[in-house]
Motif scaffolding. Structure first.
Motif, PDB file in Angstrom:
ATOM      1  N   SER A   7       0.820  -1.218   0.000  1.00 13.21           N
ATOM      2  CA  SER A   7       0.000   0.000   0.000  1.00 13.21           C
ATOM      3  C   SER A   7       0.856   1.271   0.000  1.00 13.21           C
ATOM      4  O   SER A   7       0.514   2.244  -0.663  1.00 13.21           O
ATOM      5  CB  SER A   7      -0.907   0.022   1.228  1.00 13.21           C
ATOM      6  N   LEU A   8       1.948   1.255   0.752  1.00 18.31           N
ATOM      7  CA  LEU A   8       2.784   2.447   0.833  1.00 18.31           C
ATOM      8  C   LEU A   8       3.474   2.724  -0.509  1.00 18.31           C
ATOM      9  O   LEU A   8       3.450   3.842  -1.016  1.00 18.31           O
ATOM     10  CB  LEU A   8       3.837   2.286   1.948  1.00 18.31           C
ATOM     11  N   GLU A   9       4.059   1.680  -1.079  1.00 16.30           N
ATOM     12  CA  GLU A   9       4.770   1.861  -2.353  1.00 16.30           C
ATOM     13  C   GLU A   9       3.823   2.352  -3.439  1.00 16.30           C
ATOM     14  O   GLU A   9       4.173   3.238  -4.226  1.00 16.30           O
ATOM     15  CB  GLU A   9       5.398   0.536  -2.799  1.00 16.30           C
ATOM     16  N   LEU A  10       2.618   1.804  -3.470  1.00 12.89           N
ATOM     17  CA  LEU A  10       1.673   2.199  -4.519  1.00 12.89           C
ATOM     18  C   LEU A  10       1.274   3.668  -4.344  1.00 12.89           C
ATOM     19  O   LEU A  10       1.215   4.420  -5.317  1.00 12.89           O
ATOM     20  CB  LEU A  10       0.448   1.279  -4.526  1.00 12.89           C
ATOM     21  N   ALA A  11       1.044   4.086  -3.092  1.00 13.91           N
ATOM     22  CA  ALA A  11       0.683   5.494  -2.855  1.00 13.91           C
ATOM     23  C   ALA A  11       1.843   6.417  -3.243  1.00 13.91           C
ATOM     24  O   ALA A  11       1.637   7.483  -3.818  1.00 13.91           O
ATOM     25  CB  ALA A  11       0.320   5.694  -1.388  1.00 13.91           C
ATOM     26  N   ARG A  12       3.063   5.965  -2.945  1.00 16.84           N
ATOM     27  CA  ARG A  12       4.239   6.776  -3.278  1.00 16.84           C
ATOM     28  C   ARG A  12       4.449   6.922  -4.775  1.00 16.84           C
ATOM     29  O   ARG A  12       4.924   7.937  -5.251  1.00 16.84           O
ATOM     30  CB  ARG A  12       5.494   6.106  -2.705  1.00 16.84           C
ATOM     31  N   ARG A  13       4.093   5.876  -5.523  1.00 17.19           N
ATOM     32  CA  ARG A  13       4.377   5.891  -6.958  1.00 17.19           C
ATOM     33  C   ARG A  13       3.390   6.740  -7.752  1.00 17.19           C
ATOM     34  O   ARG A  13       3.728   7.285  -8.804  1.00 17.19           O
ATOM     35  CB  ARG A  13       4.365   4.453  -7.511  1.00 17.19           C
TER      36      ARG A  13
ATOM     37  N   VAL B 176      -8.092  -2.959  -4.119  1.00 18.71           N
ATOM     38  CA  VAL B 176      -9.424  -2.700  -3.563  1.00 18.71           C
ATOM     39  C   VAL B 176      -9.725  -1.198  -3.575  1.00 18.71           C
ATOM     40  O   VAL B 176      -8.850  -0.377  -3.804  1.00 18.71           O
ATOM     41  CB  VAL B 176      -9.592  -3.329  -2.153  1.00 18.71           C
ATOM     42  N   TYR B 177     -10.993  -0.887  -3.290  1.00 14.95           N
ATOM     43  CA  TYR B 177     -11.499   0.469  -3.520  1.00 14.95           C
ATOM     44  C   TYR B 177     -10.681   1.565  -2.823  1.00 14.95           C
ATOM     45  O   TYR B 177     -10.360   2.584  -3.424  1.00 14.95           O
ATOM     46  CB  TYR B 177     -12.975   0.552  -3.073  1.00 14.95           C
ATOM     47  N   PHE B 178     -10.312   1.346  -1.540  1.00  9.93           N
ATOM     48  CA  PHE B 178      -9.615   2.431  -0.837  1.00  9.93           C
ATOM     49  C   PHE B 178      -8.284   2.748  -1.505  1.00  9.93           C
ATOM     50  O   PHE B 178      -7.807   3.887  -1.458  1.00  9.93           O
ATOM     51  CB  PHE B 178      -9.436   2.098   0.662  1.00  9.93           C
ATOM     52  N   MET B 179      -7.659   1.760  -2.109  1.00  9.65           N
ATOM     53  CA  MET B 179      -6.367   1.974  -2.777  1.00  9.65           C
ATOM     54  C   MET B 179      -6.570   2.849  -4.015  1.00  9.65           C
ATOM     55  O   MET B 179      -5.796   3.774  -4.272  1.00  9.65           O
ATOM     56  CB  MET B 179      -5.740   0.636  -3.185  1.00  9.65           C
ATOM     57  N   ALA B 180      -7.640   2.543  -4.767  1.00 11.79           N
ATOM     58  CA  ALA B 180      -7.934   3.333  -5.963  1.00 11.79           C
ATOM     59  C   ALA B 180      -8.334   4.752  -5.579  1.00 11.79           C
ATOM     60  O   ALA B 180      -7.975   5.726  -6.257  1.00 11.79           O
ATOM     61  CB  ALA B 180      -9.037   2.651  -6.767  1.00 11.79           C
ATOM     62  N   GLU B 181      -9.053   4.888  -4.471  1.00  9.77           N
ATOM     63  CA  GLU B 181      -9.451   6.222  -4.003  1.00  9.77           C
ATOM     64  C   GLU B 181      -8.218   7.055  -3.628  1.00  9.77           C
ATOM     65  O   GLU B 181      -8.140   8.247  -3.950  1.00  9.77           O
ATOM     66  CB  GLU B 181     -10.335   6.086  -2.753  1.00  9.77           C
ATOM     67  N   SER B 182      -7.266   6.425  -2.929  1.00 14.98           N
ATOM     68  CA  SER B 182      -6.033   7.150  -2.571  1.00 14.98           C
ATOM     69  C   SER B 182      -5.297   7.565  -3.836  1.00 14.98           C
ATOM     70  O   SER B 182      -4.745   8.668  -3.917  1.00 14.98           O
ATOM     71  CB  SER B 182      -5.110   6.275  -1.712  1.00 14.98           C
ATOM     72  N   ALA B 183      -5.282   6.670  -4.828  1.00 12.93           N
ATOM     73  CA  ALA B 183      -4.610   6.990  -6.093  1.00 12.93           C
ATOM     74  C   ALA B 183      -5.304   8.171  -6.772  1.00 12.93           C
ATOM     75  O   ALA B 183      -4.646   9.094  -7.273  1.00 12.93           O
ATOM     76  CB  ALA B 183      -4.606   5.763  -7.008  1.00 12.93           C
ATOM     77  N   ALA B 184      -6.646   8.174  -6.742  1.00 19.12           N
ATOM     78  CA  ALA B 184      -7.394   9.271  -7.377  1.00 19.12           C
ATOM     79  C   ALA B 184      -7.092  10.598  -6.686  1.00 19.12           C
ATOM     80  O   ALA B 184      -7.017  11.651  -7.316  1.00 19.12           O
ATOM     81  CB  ALA B 184      -8.894   8.974  -7.327  1.00 19.12           C
ATOM     82  N   LEU B 185      -6.886  10.514  -5.390  1.00 19.56           N
ATOM     83  CA  LEU B 185      -6.595  11.717  -4.607  1.00 19.56           C
ATOM     84  C   LEU B 185      -5.204  12.274  -4.940  1.00 19.56           C
ATOM     85  O   LEU B 185      -4.989  13.483  -4.945  1.00 19.56           O
ATOM     86  CB  LEU B 185      -6.655  11.316  -3.127  1.00 19.56           C
ATOM     87  N   LEU B 186      -4.276  11.359  -5.201  1.00 20.91           N
ATOM     88  CA  LEU B 186      -2.895  11.779  -5.454  1.00 20.91           C
ATOM     89  C   LEU B 186      -2.608  11.969  -6.945  1.00 20.91           C
ATOM     90  O   LEU B 186      -1.523  12.402  -7.323  1.00 20.91           O
ATOM     91  CB  LEU B 186      -1.917  10.737  -4.879  1.00 20.91           C
ATOM     92  N   ALA B 187      -3.601  11.636  -7.777  1.00 16.89           N
ATOM     93  CA  ALA B 187      -3.392  11.715  -9.232  1.00 16.89           C
ATOM     94  C   ALA B 187      -3.340  13.165  -9.704  1.00 16.89           C
ATOM     95  O   ALA B 187      -3.749  14.077  -8.990  1.00 16.89           O
ATOM     96  CB  ALA B 187      -4.522  10.975  -9.941  1.00 16.89           C
TER      97      ALA B 187
ATOM     98  N   ASP C  43     -13.487  -3.267 -10.850  1.00 17.40           N
ATOM     99  CA  ASP C  43     -14.751  -3.625 -10.196  1.00 17.40           C
ATOM    100  C   ASP C  43     -14.922  -2.726  -8.963  1.00 17.40           C
ATOM    101  O   ASP C  43     -14.203  -2.882  -7.970  1.00 17.40           O
ATOM    102  CB  ASP C  43     -14.729  -5.115  -9.789  1.00 17.40           C
ATOM    103  N   HIS C  44     -15.876  -1.803  -9.046  1.00 18.82           N
ATOM    104  CA  HIS C  44     -16.063  -0.845  -7.943  1.00 18.82           C
ATOM    105  C   HIS C  44     -16.584  -1.506  -6.664  1.00 18.82           C
ATOM    106  O   HIS C  44     -16.581  -0.882  -5.607  1.00 18.82           O
ATOM    107  CB  HIS C  44     -17.016   0.280  -8.371  1.00 18.82           C
ATOM    108  N   SER C  45     -17.032  -2.747  -6.755  1.00 19.08           N
ATOM    109  CA  SER C  45     -17.528  -3.408  -5.533  1.00 19.08           C
ATOM    110  C   SER C  45     -16.395  -4.104  -4.774  1.00 19.08           C
ATOM    111  O   SER C  45     -16.632  -4.722  -3.732  1.00 19.08           O
ATOM    112  CB  SER C  45     -18.641  -4.408  -5.874  1.00 19.08           C
ATOM    113  N   ALA C  46     -15.172  -4.017  -5.287  1.00 22.87           N
ATOM    114  CA  ALA C  46     -14.027  -4.624  -4.587  1.00 22.87           C
ATOM    115  C   ALA C  46     -13.642  -3.726  -3.411  1.00 22.87           C
ATOM    116  O   ALA C  46     -12.823  -2.821  -3.539  1.00 22.87           O
ATOM    117  CB  ALA C  46     -12.851  -4.792  -5.558  1.00 22.87           C
ATOM    118  N   ASP C  47     -14.289  -3.953  -2.296  1.00 26.72           N
ATOM    119  CA  ASP C  47     -14.061  -3.070  -1.146  1.00 26.72           C
ATOM    120  C   ASP C  47     -13.423  -3.858  -0.009  1.00 26.72           C
ATOM    121  O   ASP C  47     -13.780  -5.013   0.228  1.00 26.72           O
ATOM    122  CB  ASP C  47     -15.406  -2.480  -0.681  1.00 26.72           C
ATOM    123  N   CYS C  48     -12.496  -3.246   0.700  1.00 24.56           N
ATOM    124  CA  CYS C  48     -11.832  -3.905   1.832  1.00 24.56           C
ATOM    125  C   CYS C  48     -12.805  -3.989   3.006  1.00 24.56           C
ATOM    126  O   CYS C  48     -13.374  -2.982   3.424  1.00 24.56           O
ATOM    127  CB  CYS C  48     -10.592  -3.101   2.198  1.00 24.56           C
ATOM    128  N   VAL C  49     -12.972  -5.201   3.520  1.00 19.75           N
ATOM    129  CA  VAL C  49     -13.926  -5.421   4.609  1.00 19.75           C
ATOM    130  C   VAL C  49     -13.524  -4.603   5.845  1.00 19.75           C
ATOM    131  O   VAL C  49     -14.369  -4.067   6.555  1.00 19.75           O
ATOM    132  CB  VAL C  49     -13.992  -6.930   4.956  1.00 19.75           C
TER     133      VAL C  49
END
Ligand code: 13P
Ligand code: SF4
Length: 399
Positions: free
Chosen positions: A46-52, A66-77, A87-93
């Protein structure tokens, strides 16, 4: 080694990737299945992906995770860039265990007395939660930097609220010498009314009662059993496992830590791994013939598994056809959520770079006495860049 023939989806994905060229970057988390992750340009924890993400220049970032990872990416994009999740339903429980409104309410109650309780959110949280955390002056952390960030959070106030993962919190607290007596697990039922304010107030570390169901499947008895069968084996686990499991293991860390532990193990080693099965099986295949890697037990993340090659192919076809469904960031949450993520990225940067006026800063002494200047965290090296007529020059690098 013979390579398996490409499936129809795999062939189509590769054709679409070459058609889109530099306009597309596919990133993926280590828990993705092989058939999906083989198409990723960047893999990471998760850290490396956010950094990249901030360094990616392509028009489209397709996120296999999962969704939160894509959301963080959208925020940093970057402006105009689209982040797509097949798949937008891929959400971390675990992320679902902290609804933003409930967190806001609970934080309001816990800080009503004037206490400066700093929220520290595991990255496995929604963007709305990160925004609440940002508004309260808190930050995000990942399993790779939880210790560093918990230290950071304690320096910002007089207590820390860690959410949602009580296991990662307790495993990290132990490393900092914080015992059970200094912690309190919140009761967040009845829309926050059940919170014991007195007990929370006495605790240095307040915990949200969340956990990962995939890592809750590991137990100390499983470790006992494998050690009995092979006393020379090693056991490593993810810190989302319970403190009892982490204590019984030989090591615990992020998915990158696990990968590095396995890759650096001596020839002939026998390692049991307690984390998501796709990563364990990938490591077992990669190390076949050199060392033995086995799952402590098989545990799969069904949400990560939703990102299938079929859906990845459909997402890429959508890009080519101009028919996409990008992850959106609500405008009111964007700035505070970004602040909480950027606090982590700054605090965990290898260097703290101070640009301009370097000479004056150095004259004032080192480390810097001025509280307005960001204080380096213990592991951080400080790079002072001074402005010169010709541009800039590095004036000082701390040891
Ligand atoms: P890492 O950050 O260690 O990759 O973990 C993410 C995660 O979701 C673990 O369950
Ligand atoms: Fe969330 Fe657990 Fe899946 Fe990680 S393994 S994404 S924490 S549910």
């Amino acid at each position: 080694m013979t390579t398996a023939p490409l499936s129809n989806d795999a062939r189509a994905i590769e054709e679409l990737r070459s058609k889109l060229g530099g306009r597309l970057t596919i990133v993926g988390h280590h828990y993705e299945q092989e058939a999906t992750i083989q198409h990723c340009d960047i893999r990471g924890d998760s850290l490396e992906l956010a950094r990249r993400v901030p360094g990616i220049a392509s028009d489209y970032i397709v996120f296999c995770g999962v969704y939160f990872m894509a959301e963080s990416a959208a925020l940093l994009a970057r402006e105009g860039q689209q982040v797509l999740l097949p798949d937008h339903s891929a959400d971390c429980v675990m992320a679902q265990m902290t609804p933003a409104r409930l967190l806001d309410r609970v934080l309001g109650r816990l800080t009503a007395s004037g206490r400066k309780l700093v929220p520290l959110a595991y990255v496995n949280t929604s963007l709305a939660v990160k925004a609440v955390v940002g508004r309260y002056g808190g930050a995000v952390c990942t399993s790779a930097n939880a210790e560093k960030m918990m230290n950071w959070a304690f320096r910002q106030g007089d207590g820390v609220l860690f959410l949602p993962d009580k296991n990662l919190a307790r495993n990290t607290a132990r490393k900092l010498g914080i015992t059970g007596r200094d912690t309190h697990i919140l009761d967040v039922r009845k829309t926050g009314e059940a919170v014991d304010l007195e007990a929370a107030d006495k605790a240095a570390l307040v915990l949200w009662p969340g956990l990962c169901a995939i890592h809750a499947r590991f137990h100390p008895e499983q470790i006992e059993a494998v050690r009995k069968a092979d006393p020379s084996c090693k056991v490593i686990v993810h810190p989302e496992c319970s403190p009892e499991v982490v204590r019984a293991a030989d090591g615990a860390g992020s998915t990158t830590y696990i990968i590095e532990y396995v890759r650096n193990a001596p020839d002939g080693a026998h390692i049991y791994v307690g984390t998501e099965i796709n990563l364990v099986e990938r490591l077992a295949r990669e190390q076949e013939g050199r060392i033995r890697v086995e799952a402590l037990r098989s545990s799969a993340c069904s949400n990560m598994a939703k990102i299938t090659p079929e859906k990845l192919r459909a997402t890429l076809e959508g890009i080519v056809a101009g028919n996409t469904d990008p992850i959106t960031v609500p405008s009111e949450d964007s700035a505070p959520a970004k602040a909480s993520l950027e606090r982590m990225l700054e605090a965990c940067a290898k260097f703290l770079m101070l640009v301009g006026g370097g000479e004056n800063l150095l004259k004032k002494g080192f480390p810097f006495p001025n509280p307005a200047i960001a204080e380096p965290i213990p592991s951080q090296r400080v790079l002072v860049v001074g402005k010169t007529r010709g541009g800039s020059s590095v004036e000082h690098i701390s040891a």
